[in-house]
Design an enzyme around this catalytic site. Sequence first.
Site, PDB file in Angstrom:
ATOM      1  N   ARG A 116       7.991   4.939   1.683  1.00 42.76           N
ATOM      2  CA  ARG A 116       8.611   5.572   2.852  1.00 42.76           C
ATOM      3  C   ARG A 116       8.927   7.049   2.623  1.00 42.76           C
ATOM      4  NH1 ARG A 116      10.538   1.540   6.486  1.00 42.76           N
ATOM      5  NH2 ARG A 116      10.388  -0.504   5.522  1.00 42.76           N
TER       6      ARG A 116
ATOM      7  N   GLY B  64       5.226   4.532  -8.954  1.00 53.20           N
ATOM      8  CA  GLY B  64       6.019   3.329  -9.234  1.00 53.20           C
ATOM      9  C   GLY B  64       5.126   2.092  -9.223  1.00 53.20           C
ATOM     10  N   HIS B  65       4.266   1.994  -8.193  1.00 53.30           N
ATOM     11  CA  HIS B  65       3.341   0.851  -8.135  1.00 53.30           C
ATOM     12  C   HIS B  65       2.406   0.863  -9.349  1.00 53.30           C
ATOM     13  CE1 HIS B  65       3.925   1.368  -3.604  1.00 53.30           C
ATOM     14  NE2 HIS B  65       4.290   0.118  -3.807  1.00 53.30           N
TER      15      HIS B  65
ATOM     16  N   GLN C 133       7.769  -9.510   7.772  1.00 52.09           N
ATOM     17  CA  GLN C 133       8.991  -9.034   7.112  1.00 52.09           C
ATOM     18  C   GLN C 133       9.604  -7.823   7.825  1.00 52.09           C
ATOM     19  OE1 GLN C 133       6.779  -8.165   3.340  1.00 52.09           O
ATOM     20  NE2 GLN C 133       8.237  -6.500   3.142  1.00 52.09           N
TER      21      GLN C 133
ATOM     22  N   HIS D 231       2.232   4.640  -4.956  1.00 48.94           N
ATOM     23  CA  HIS D 231       2.765   5.791  -5.685  1.00 48.94           C
ATOM     24  C   HIS D 231       2.868   5.415  -7.170  1.00 48.94           C
ATOM     25  CE1 HIS D 231       6.454   3.479  -5.590  1.00 48.94           C
ATOM     26  NE2 HIS D 231       6.424   3.469  -4.264  1.00 48.94           N
TER      27      HIS D 231
ATOM     28  N   GLY E 250       0.814  -1.215   0.000  1.00 50.91           N
ATOM     29  CA  GLY E 250       0.000   0.000   0.000  1.00 50.91           C
ATOM     30  C   GLY E 250       0.842   1.256   0.000  1.00 50.91           C
ATOM     31  N   ALA E 251       0.202   2.403   0.413  1.00 55.33           N
ATOM     32  CA  ALA E 251       0.813   3.735   0.277  1.00 55.33           C
ATOM     33  C   ALA E 251       1.306   3.857  -1.168  1.00 55.33           C
ATOM     34  CB  ALA E 251       1.926   3.963   1.290  1.00 55.33           C
TER      35      ALA E 251
ATOM     36  N   LYS F 263      13.951  -1.367  -7.612  1.00 55.88           N
ATOM     37  CA  LYS F 263      14.527  -0.649  -6.468  1.00 55.88           C
ATOM     38  C   LYS F 263      14.872  -1.674  -5.381  1.00 55.88           C
ATOM     39  CE  LYS F 263      12.165   1.821  -3.486  1.00 55.88           C
ATOM     40  NZ  LYS F 263      12.537   1.201  -2.185  1.00 55.88           N
TER      41      LYS F 263
HETATM   42  O1  PAF Z   1       8.022  -4.896  -1.905  1.00 60.46           O
HETATM   43  C1  PAF Z   1       7.054  -4.924  -1.112  1.00 60.46           C
HETATM   44  O2  PAF Z   1       6.247  -3.986  -1.045  1.00 60.46           O
HETATM   45  C2  PAF Z   1       6.867  -6.122  -0.188  1.00 60.46           C
HETATM   46  O3  PAF Z   1       8.084  -6.625   0.234  1.00 60.46           O
HETATM   47  C3  PAF Z   1       5.999  -7.232  -0.823  1.00 60.46           C
HETATM   48  C4  PAF Z   1       6.646  -7.825  -2.050  1.00 60.46           C
HETATM   49  C5  PAF Z   1       4.638  -6.668  -1.184  1.00 60.46           C
HETATM   50  C6  PAF Z   1       5.788  -8.372   0.181  1.00 60.46           C
HETATM   51  O4  PAF Z   1       5.149  -7.941   1.333  1.00 60.46           O
END
Ligand code: PAF
Length: 283
Positions: free
Chosen positions: A190, A37-38, A62, A35, A32-33, A152
């Site tokens: 971030r 890039g996503h 993670q 931008h 989420g959040a 990235k």
């Molecule tokens: O790159 C990320 O945003 C995370 O590490 C991912 C691949 C969604 C796994 O939680």
Amino acid sequence: MKIIKERKILQLELNNIQKDDSNSVGFIPTMGALHKGHISLLEKAKTQNKINIVSIFVNPTQFNNSNDLVNYPRTIEEDIDKLEKAGCDIAFIPEAKDVYQENTIIKDDFNFGHIENVMEGKYRKGHFRGVAMVVNIFFELIKPNRAYFGMKDYQQLLIIKSLAHEFHPNIEIIPCNIFRENDGLAMSSRNTLLTNVQREKAPLIYEILKKAKNKFKGIEIDELKEWVNKEFKKDADFNLEYFEIADSDNLILAENKHTHKSLIAFVAVNLGKIRLIDNIPIN
Ligand code: PAF
């Protein structure tokens, strides 16, 4: 766009979609959040698949630092809006208790060897196994034809390639270019946590990487590392965690620049309390 919050509902939807062999499925996992890039990953996926699924899940396994997990930016309403506008077919937004059911493969079931122990793996213990756990769960559930990951997080990309190679050989992993702001800062969720002053300073990271690339031909790796160190030390707001040059295939750290065909320079730096990473192909 369908918004699905439960695994079992997504499974029913997928059963319908995957009944028809011509329905290729693209998958973009995110925390989420969102931008640009996503969104660029989604744009690429749309050119290659009939149905595209974006997951939004801030994956607790993670994070090796509980403050980092609590402070991770969450902008779910804006995210849904962006996905809708970008033409996503399904937004999958599960809760942790639904993602991590019984019989989940645990961290110890994975072993990625060297690539999980250097750089990000060295400084964020257990991080990649947490990533592998959640991506493995999503891959098992969704069984996409293709999954999209930004460069990235290059080390993550290699971990995912290795995961797919071992457990999901039918899923094609598609690497996507780094998306940058106009001033060169690599897009990252971030970045929204930076203060205005930090945001103004942040492009220095890519500036230093570009200068390091220019210097690379005429200098030894040790000297280059020293130079990068000194550059970051000029501003007390930056705290360099590592600058490494590694082989793009296996992340073996290069000591001699003549013994590797393709090298990438990687950096992780704290700007105030915000940890940012970036990389650049260097030879
Ligand atoms: O790159 C990320 O945003 C995370 O590490 C991912 C691949 C969604 C796994 O939680």
